[in-house]
Motif scaffolding. Structure first.
Motif, mmCIF file in Angstrom:
data_model
loop_
_atom_site.group_PDB
_atom_site.id
_atom_site.type_symbol
_atom_site.label_atom_id
_atom_site.label_comp_id
_atom_site.label_asym_id
_atom_site.label_seq_id
_atom_site.Cartn_x
_atom_site.Cartn_y
_atom_site.Cartn_z
ATOM 1 N N SER A 2 0.725 -0.882 0.118
ATOM 2 C CA SER A 2 -0.141 -0.044 0.490
ATOM 3 C C SER A 2 0.900 0.865 -0.401
ATOM 4 O O SER A 2 1.762 1.519 0.582
ATOM 5 N N PHE A 24 -5.023 1.900 9.617
ATOM 6 C CA PHE A 24 -5.813 1.297 8.104
ATOM 7 C C PHE A 24 -4.695 1.845 6.814
ATOM 8 O O PHE A 24 -4.064 1.516 7.244
ATOM 9 N N GLU A 30 -7.128 4.776 -4.771
ATOM 10 C CA GLU A 30 -8.054 4.379 -4.153
ATOM 11 C C GLU A 30 -8.514 5.897 -3.519
ATOM 12 O O GLU A 30 -7.489 6.734 -3.115
ATOM 13 N N PHE A 32 -10.260 6.934 -0.485
ATOM 14 C CA PHE A 32 -10.371 5.795 0.714
ATOM 15 C C PHE A 32 -11.495 7.151 1.658
ATOM 16 O O PHE A 32 -10.469 8.148 2.239
ATOM 17 N N CYS A 201 -16.317 6.135 -2.535
ATOM 18 C CA CYS A 201 -15.330 5.822 -2.366
ATOM 19 C C CYS A 201 -15.577 4.276 -2.358
ATOM 20 O O CYS A 201 -16.384 3.963 -2.353
ATOM 21 N N GLN A 202 -14.538 3.542 -2.429
ATOM 22 C CA GLN A 202 -13.715 2.227 -2.595
ATOM 23 C C GLN A 202 -14.020 1.354 -0.989
ATOM 24 O O GLN A 202 -14.715 0.751 -0.898
ATOM 25 N N ARG A 203 -13.220 2.229 -0.139
ATOM 26 C CA ARG A 203 -13.071 1.709 1.172
ATOM 27 C C ARG A 203 -13.729 2.913 1.851
ATOM 28 O O ARG A 203 -12.884 4.035 2.040
ATOM 29 N N CYS A 215 -14.033 -0.676 9.436
ATOM 30 C CA CYS A 215 -13.459 -0.708 8.053
ATOM 31 C C CYS A 215 -13.515 -1.594 6.580
ATOM 32 O O CYS A 215 -12.924 -2.039 7.364
ATOM 33 N N ASP A 216 -14.028 -0.966 5.499
ATOM 34 C CA ASP A 216 -14.293 -2.319 4.682
ATOM 35 C C ASP A 216 -14.646 -1.056 3.670
ATOM 36 O O ASP A 216 -14.563 -0.782 3.236
ATOM 37 N N THR A 217 -14.348 -2.422 2.127
ATOM 38 C CA THR A 217 -15.479 -2.064 1.473
ATOM 39 C C THR A 217 -16.251 -1.632 1.159
ATOM 40 O O THR A 217 -17.377 -2.051 3.047
ATOM 41 N N LEU A 218 -16.920 -0.927 0.794
ATOM 42 C CA LEU A 218 -18.687 -0.807 0.550
ATOM 43 C C LEU A 218 -19.418 -2.360 1.121
ATOM 44 O O LEU A 218 -20.361 -1.649 1.847
ATOM 45 N N LEU A 221 -19.585 -3.440 4.116
ATOM 46 C CA LEU A 221 -20.016 -2.492 5.216
ATOM 47 C C LEU A 221 -21.522 -2.822 4.850
ATOM 48 O O LEU A 221 -21.742 -3.078 5.914
#
Length: 317
Positions: A2, A24, A30, A32, A201-203, A215-218, A221
């Protein structure tokens, strides 16, 4: 690997714990999201990532190296769009960009070209020679955004970039963020506007009282929530209430209410046909007992519902 790795950040101001063990990561390209109410700790996290505050403990790695706020090369990889406007009202838009560009070490034709491109990106080319104090709030926000783009950062930190802006400027800023991410820039987007975070947002990380609630991808979540159908019906007698057990949940009615709210839920992992069958069974049961349905509403998973579930309160401004 990352681009940004944040591990167990803590920050206190006296007895106030602003950030409490937040971790995170953010990848190149990305967007975020940091979602939370004012006072949740989002701005404190942003300031630590930008090197403007030192964490009490925890680590920040940028491109695999420990972040050093005194390292010019590392600082140059960052762009910060602060919540408060950081532009000069007595200068023109072009003069503001030229000034900040020189602070970044950009000179000559490169500065001229980058300034022109940035003005185009933020939609202010036709107002380039106008003094900032004559700009609308949305135009000032766009210029504030443009200042952070001028040196082409690899990581862009946006702290409530659309507060108080008109719909046109909000749309333009969100499109700019999408374009930057599509071209490989990592973006951290802090906001308390859930619809914005959900749209770009992707995450997403949900922060409240300095703690990471999720905390996660959409998709991940929203997968924590059920899809609900809400039926407003005549207040059912006791015998019907007993028959509805296992099919639907009846919310308690206030004294004097002549209707009740009936909730039919489907877990995200269940097939949608299961919800349809349950609905059919409930409607037939109500019909047999002469109970009228006044209204039907659907409640799809969204970040606001998740926030309510995790924090027990609505998002606070």
């Amino acid at each position: 690997m990352s681009l940004l790795e944040v591990t167990d950040l803590h920050k206190s101001f006296g007895k106030l714990v602003a950030v409490d063990g937040v971790s995170f990561h953010v990848d190149a390209g990305e967007v975020f999201g940091l979602l939370g109410p004012n006072g949740a700790g989002k701005s404190t996290i942003m300031m630590m990532l930008a090197g403007l505050l030192r964490p009490d403990s925890g680590t920040i790695h940028l491109d695999g190296e420990v972040f050093d706020a005194n390292n010019h090369k590392m600082r140059a990889a960052l762009g910060l769009v602060p919540q408060d406007l950081a532009i000069y009202p007595d200068l023109t838009a072009r003069e503001n960009l030229n000034f900040f560009g020189q602070l970044y070490g950009i000179k000559g034709k490169d500065l001229i070209d980058r300034t022109a491109k940035t003005l185009q990106q933020i939609g202010l080319t036709d107002r380039a020679e106008d003094v900032i104090r004559t700009f609308s709030g949305g135009m000032k926000r766009r210029l504030n955004f443009g200042v952070a783009l001028l040196h082409r950062p690899r990581l862009l930190i946006l702290d409530e970039p659309t507060v108080g802006v008109d719909p046109q400027s909000r749309f333009h800023l969100l499109e700019c963020v999408r374009d930057l991410a599509a071209n490989g820039t990592a973006c951290i987007y802090a906001s308390h506007y859930m619809e914005e975070v959900q749209s770009i947002c992707q995450r997403v990380a949900i922060i409240d009282h300095g703690k990471m609630k999720a905390c996660d991808t959409l998709h991940g979540l929203l997968g924590r929530l059920s899809s609900d159908l809400s039926l407003r019906i005549d207040r059912p007698p006791v015998n019907v209430v007993s028959q509805l057990k296992g099919l639907a949940e009846i919310e308690p009615s206030e004294n004097g209410e002549v209707t009740s709210r009936l909730i039919i839920s489907r877990d995200q992992h269940e097939d949608e046909t299961a919800l349809n069958k349950t609905l059919l069974d409930v409607v037939q049961l109500l019909d047999r007992n002469g109970i009228r349905i006044h209204a039907v509403e659907t409640h799809e998973p969204n970040l606001e519902r998740l926030f309510l579930q995790l924090t027990g309160s609505r998002l606070r401004d």
